[in-house]
Design an enzyme around this catalytic site. Structure first.
Site, PDB file in Angstrom:
ATOM      1  N   ASN A  70       0.896  -1.162   0.000  1.00 66.18           N
ATOM      2  CA  ASN A  70       0.000   0.000   0.000  1.00 66.18           C
ATOM      3  C   ASN A  70       0.932   1.209   0.000  1.00 66.18           C
ATOM      4  O   ASN A  70       1.253   1.769   1.046  1.00 66.18           O
ATOM      5  CB  ASN A  70      -0.862   0.041   1.271  1.00 66.18           C
ATOM      6  CG  ASN A  70      -1.831  -1.131   1.349  1.00 66.18           C
ATOM      7  OD1 ASN A  70      -2.302  -1.635   0.332  1.00 66.18           O
ATOM      8  ND2 ASN A  70      -2.133  -1.570   2.559  1.00 66.18           N
TER       9      ASN A  70
ATOM     10  N   GLU B 166      -8.493  -3.531  -1.883  1.00 66.71           N
ATOM     11  CA  GLU B 166      -8.564  -2.793  -0.619  1.00 66.71           C
ATOM     12  C   GLU B 166      -8.291  -1.303  -0.829  1.00 66.71           C
ATOM     13  O   GLU B 166      -7.496  -0.682  -0.123  1.00 66.71           O
ATOM     14  CB  GLU B 166      -7.577  -3.389   0.396  1.00 66.71           C
ATOM     15  CG  GLU B 166      -7.884  -4.839   0.706  1.00 66.71           C
ATOM     16  CD  GLU B 166      -7.040  -5.435   1.828  1.00 66.71           C
ATOM     17  OE1 GLU B 166      -5.912  -4.993   2.029  1.00 66.71           O
ATOM     18  OE2 GLU B 166      -7.544  -6.361   2.488  1.00 66.71           O
TER      19      GLU B 166
ATOM     20  N   ASP C 144      -6.919 -14.813   3.571  1.00 69.97           N
ATOM     21  CA  ASP C 144      -5.874 -13.860   3.947  1.00 69.97           C
ATOM     22  C   ASP C 144      -5.036 -14.370   5.117  1.00 69.97           C
ATOM     23  O   ASP C 144      -5.236 -13.919   6.241  1.00 69.97           O
ATOM     24  CB  ASP C 144      -6.544 -12.519   4.325  1.00 69.97           C
ATOM     25  CG  ASP C 144      -5.541 -11.390   4.450  1.00 69.97           C
ATOM     26  OD1 ASP C 144      -4.391 -11.596   4.062  1.00 69.97           O
ATOM     27  OD2 ASP C 144      -5.923 -10.313   4.942  1.00 69.97           O
TER      28      ASP C 144
ATOM     29  N   GLU D   7       0.233 -11.528  11.575  1.00 68.32           N
ATOM     30  CA  GLU D   7      -0.944 -10.662  11.703  1.00 68.32           C
ATOM     31  C   GLU D   7      -2.127 -11.399  12.330  1.00 68.32           C
ATOM     32  O   GLU D   7      -2.863 -10.835  13.131  1.00 68.32           O
ATOM     33  CB  GLU D   7      -1.316 -10.149  10.299  1.00 68.32           C
ATOM     34  CG  GLU D   7      -2.591  -9.354  10.247  1.00 68.32           C
ATOM     35  CD  GLU D   7      -2.945  -8.903   8.824  1.00 68.32           C
ATOM     36  OE1 GLU D   7      -2.174  -9.173   7.886  1.00 68.32           O
ATOM     37  OE2 GLU D   7      -4.019  -8.277   8.670  1.00 68.32           O
TER      38      GLU D   7
HETATM   39  C1  GCV Z   1      -0.815  -4.488   3.105  1.00 74.64           C
HETATM   40  C2  GCV Z   1      -4.515  -7.838   4.742  1.00 74.64           C
HETATM   41  C3  GCV Z   1      -3.883  -6.933   5.748  1.00 74.64           C
HETATM   42  C4  GCV Z   1      -3.505  -5.609   5.128  1.00 74.64           C
HETATM   43  C5  GCV Z   1      -2.585  -5.881   3.925  1.00 74.64           C
HETATM   44  C6  GCV Z   1      -3.336  -6.784   2.948  1.00 74.64           C
HETATM   45  C7  GCV Z   1      -2.520  -7.150   1.727  1.00 74.64           C
HETATM   46  O1  GCV Z   1      -5.766  -7.351   4.368  1.00 74.64           O
HETATM   47  O2  GCV Z   1      -4.753  -6.738   6.839  1.00 74.64           O
HETATM   48  O3  GCV Z   1      -2.859  -4.833   6.107  1.00 74.64           O
HETATM   49  O4  GCV Z   1      -2.194  -4.685   3.310  1.00 74.64           O
HETATM   50  O5  GCV Z   1      -3.691  -7.962   3.603  1.00 74.64           O
HETATM   51  O6  GCV Z   1      -2.031  -8.262   1.684  1.00 74.64           O
HETATM   52  O7  GCV Z   1      -2.393  -6.349   0.832  1.00 74.64           O
END
Ligand code: GCV
Length: 723
Positions: free
Chosen positions: A224, A305, A379, A407
């Protein structure tokens, strides 16, 4: 002092140093502490008496020298040519006439592989570490040192190693303000403000650690990305890093924000088919290569996203990826295009969307595009089935993306060794070309003949002294590197090596710790999301349980979307009567998953919505079975904590105490996950707990009220509120 007393003194010093010296974990698995066992040390000393290396291999030579001096307790003489028994000869055919003379089968090693062989040369017993490139020799040196660190024999070596995967890349989700998205090890190691003028020695240590595992690529910026990440000042910072990394065989890649031509170039569009957009990217790519001649390429998260992408202009992912591929191709770069896409407006089951989007595009990408696919279709959950795209794209090289940072697995304080998770995915059979079509064979290119192969790991590295936020999380970085080099590696073997290198070779320590690591991932699955449940964590921060999470901006970010629990039962129906996600798998798998009886119980609720009184294989009801799994997860962690408590004499106090404290946190949080989940599901099932199982410590309201707006890995929640 006679030689016996000298030896005694040495042994005493080595022992005391090991026990007294506090260690903070900075040395990682590259602790070259003296081997305490004297006869073993002497044995190695005889087998390694000098290092013979051409001057071009200064880095490999200095690593070997550092390793041997530490492990064997004395510096080795350095020469250009082998002169005696026990000489360790380093070389490439280009740098060493001796290597050219020997028949070492080097062509098979390719550009990054190596050969380590014991042989007799001019009457001397020597060991040769040879490769076709300097990086290959360095990898060979690390392998050789690992043999000594793990106390293996080194007298009759005939090792031929070559990576099965070409691109072995760490993905840092590091922001330009040094925060790390989903990072639990402090700030980013990349100090952008001081770069390019100040080069923190840590950059060298990082590259060295990566090289010790054969990791050959790094993306230092978040997927991102900030629009300013590709401006000239930042390019100079990446170039400075690339200069540090290059001798270690580590190439820099960058994330690219698809709308950069608008935000940075002042264009009105980022449409990939617009000639001005293409020209902007071409100029940008030329600018990058002028600074970083071996730049690896771009990693792109598009139309996912909230990120911009080609679909904003009614173009396909292939249109977007191919435009970038065309401008980077003349420089030899690649485009790693992420398949992690799902739309907020899409009524289709989120687990199906990446496949629906990309499978029809198979064969439409340029040769220098690879598709980076997460291990599972949602995810990085504690357990997911393998992603259905593996096996579905014979004409498009797929790179496997795993998450090293935890995460969804308890952040840094939970001891969860991830190699069994990686292994489970890699060994999953896609049946794409009949039995034996494993994910490992998809990504190593052998199944479909991919010309490019890769494996990416979302980094868990930060500025904490121990690098990864916890001592045991180093094992996940380590395991990623080893598995990316060889996806057929065994998670247990990797754990054994890591434990020996990181702590001690004492079997009374190694065995219980390896067992603890091997069971840790299943424990986390049990206390968090047993039997195929998934995405049950707290909203946004992802810290702690939140099976009740519902409402908000999008349904597919809630827990109730995934658990579908009500008074009748629980689970996501992904068979033909539900979302029919099973049809995205090859026929034998789809058939297996379509029936509750043949679906592996560990994925039951991923694929089926079942009544609470459904009879599981044990004969118990689903409800009872769930409670038992949650409880078993907590019990395993309690066992881990007790095991560790008994190992104090083997570990320095600093690391011992840190690990003990973290296991206590993990035990508490495992109980929290269990209790909160049971409290919520019991409010729907209205069933009693099976006999002997304690009720949650609090009522549901209590668990729902817990709020951690400053949990790490995410920007603080607005107004410090969880909803
Ligand atoms: C970098 C998940 C995480 C996001 C991450 C996303 C991705 O949704 O919570 O923080 O963004 O994966 O892999 O792009």
């Amino acid at each position: 002092m006679n030689s016996v007393s000298r030896r005694l003194l040495f042994a005493l010093l080595a022992m005391t140093a090991a026990q007294v010296r506090a260690e903070d974990g900075y040395e990682l698995w590259l602790r070259y502490h003296a081997i305490a066992n004297e006869s073993l040390r002497e044995h190695y000393q005889q087998a390694a008496t000098e290092i013979a290396a051409p001057s071009t291999l200064a880095l490999a030579q200095s690593e070997l020298s550092r390793g041997l001096s530490g492990l064997l307790g004395r510096p080795e003489p350095i020469t250009i040519q082998s002169t005696r028994n026990g000489s360790i000869v380093l070389g490439t055919p280009r740098s060493s006439p001796l290597i050219t003379q020997l028949d070492l089968s080097l062509p098979k090693a390719g550009n990054e592989g190596y050969v380590i062989r014991s042989l007799t040369h001019e009457g001397h017993r020597i060991t040769v570490i040879a490769a076709n490139s300097d990086a290959g020799v360095l990898y060979g040196v690390f392998h050789f040192l690992r043999l000594i660190q793990t106390q293996q024999p080194i007298d009759a070596l005939d090792i031929h190693e070559a990576p099965r995967i070409q691109h072995r890349i760490l993905n840092h989700w590091d922001n330009l303000d040094r925060s790390v998205e989903r990072g639990y090890a402090g700030q980013s190691i990349f100090d952008w403000q001081k770069l390019p003028d100040y080069l923190d020695p840590r950059y060298t240590d990082y590259a060295r650690a990566c090289a010790s595992l054969g990791i050959n690529g790094t993306v230092p910026t978040n997927v991102n990305p900030s629009p300013i990440g590709l401006t000239a000042p930042y390019l100079r910072k990446y170039a400075a890093l690339a200069n540090v990394f290059r001798p270690y065989g580590l190439r820099v890649y960058l994330t690219a924000r698809f709308s950069a031509p608008i935000e940075m170039g002042g264009l009105k569009t980022a449409d990939p088919l617009d000639p001005a957009v293409r020209a902007w990217w071409k100029a940008k790519v030329d600018e990058i290569y002028a600074l970083i001649p071996d730049f690896g390429g771009f990693l792109v998260k598009a139309n996912s996203e909230g990120q911009p992408g080609p679909q904003d202009y009614h173009r396909t992912h292939a249109d977007g990826a191919n435009m970038l591929a065309d401008v980077i191709a003349p420089h030899g770069g690649i485009i790693l295009w992420r398949a992690f896409v799902y739309s907020k407006d899409e009524p289709q089951d989120r687990a199906k969307q990446a496949y629906s989007e990309f499978a029809p595009l198979d064969g439409q990408f340029r040769d220098n595009v690879v598709l980076q696919v997460k291990n599972g279709p949602i995810d990085f959950q504690p357990r997911e089935p393998f992603h259905p795209l593996f096996g579905a794209m014979p004409h498009t090289p797929l790179v496997l993306e795993v998450q090293i940072t935890k995460e969804y697995l308890g952040f840094a304080t939970h001891l969860v060794y991830l190699a069994p998770l990686f292994e489970e995915t890699l060994r999953s059979d896609t049946y794409a070309r009949g039995k034996g079509s494993t994910v490992a064979r998809v990504i190593d290119g052998s199944l479909f003949g991919y010309h490019t192969t890769g494996m990416a790991g979302v980094s868990n590295i930060g500025a904490d002294r121990n690098w990864t936020g916890s001592q045991f999380d180093q094992a996940n970085w380590y395991a990623f590197g080893r598995m990316a080099w060889n996806p057929l590696s065994s998670s247990r073997q990797i754990a054994q090596d890591w434990v020996k290198m990181t702590f001690t070779n004492e079997p009374a320590f190694v065995e219980p710790v390896v067992d603890m690591m091997m069971g840790s991932r299943e424990a986390a699955v049990n206390y968090m999301t047993p039997m195929g449940l998934h995405h049950q964590m707290a909203r946004t921060t992802h810290y702690g349980p939140g099976p009740w999470v519902s409402g908000g901006s999008r349904a597919d970010w809630t827990s109730t979307y995934y658990n579908r629990a009500d008074a009748w039962g629980i689970g996501f129906d992904r068979t033909a009567s539900g979302s029919n996600a099973v049809e995205q798998y090859a026929k034998p798998i789809a058939a297996e998953l379509a029936s509750t009886k043949s679906t592996p119980e560990q994925l039951l609720l991923w694929f089926h919505h079942l009544p609470w009184d459904y009879r599981t294989k044990s004969g118990r009801t689903l409800w009872d079975e769930l409670v038992i799994h949650y409880s078993a997860g907590v019990q395993t962690v309690s066992g881990m904590r007790r095991t560790w408590a008994g190992l104090q004499s083997y570990v320095d106090p600093q690391r011992f105490n840190e690990i003990s404290a973290f296991l206590t946190i993990q035990e508490k949080e495992a109980q929290w996950w269990r209790d909160a989940s049971i409290a919520y599901f019991q409010s729907l099932s209205k069933r009693p707990l099976p006999a002997g199982y304690a009720p949650p410590g609090h009522d549901l309201k209590y668990y729902e009220s817990l709020c951690f707006p400053y949990a790490p890995g995410h920007a603080p929640l607005p107004d410090a509120k969880c909803e």
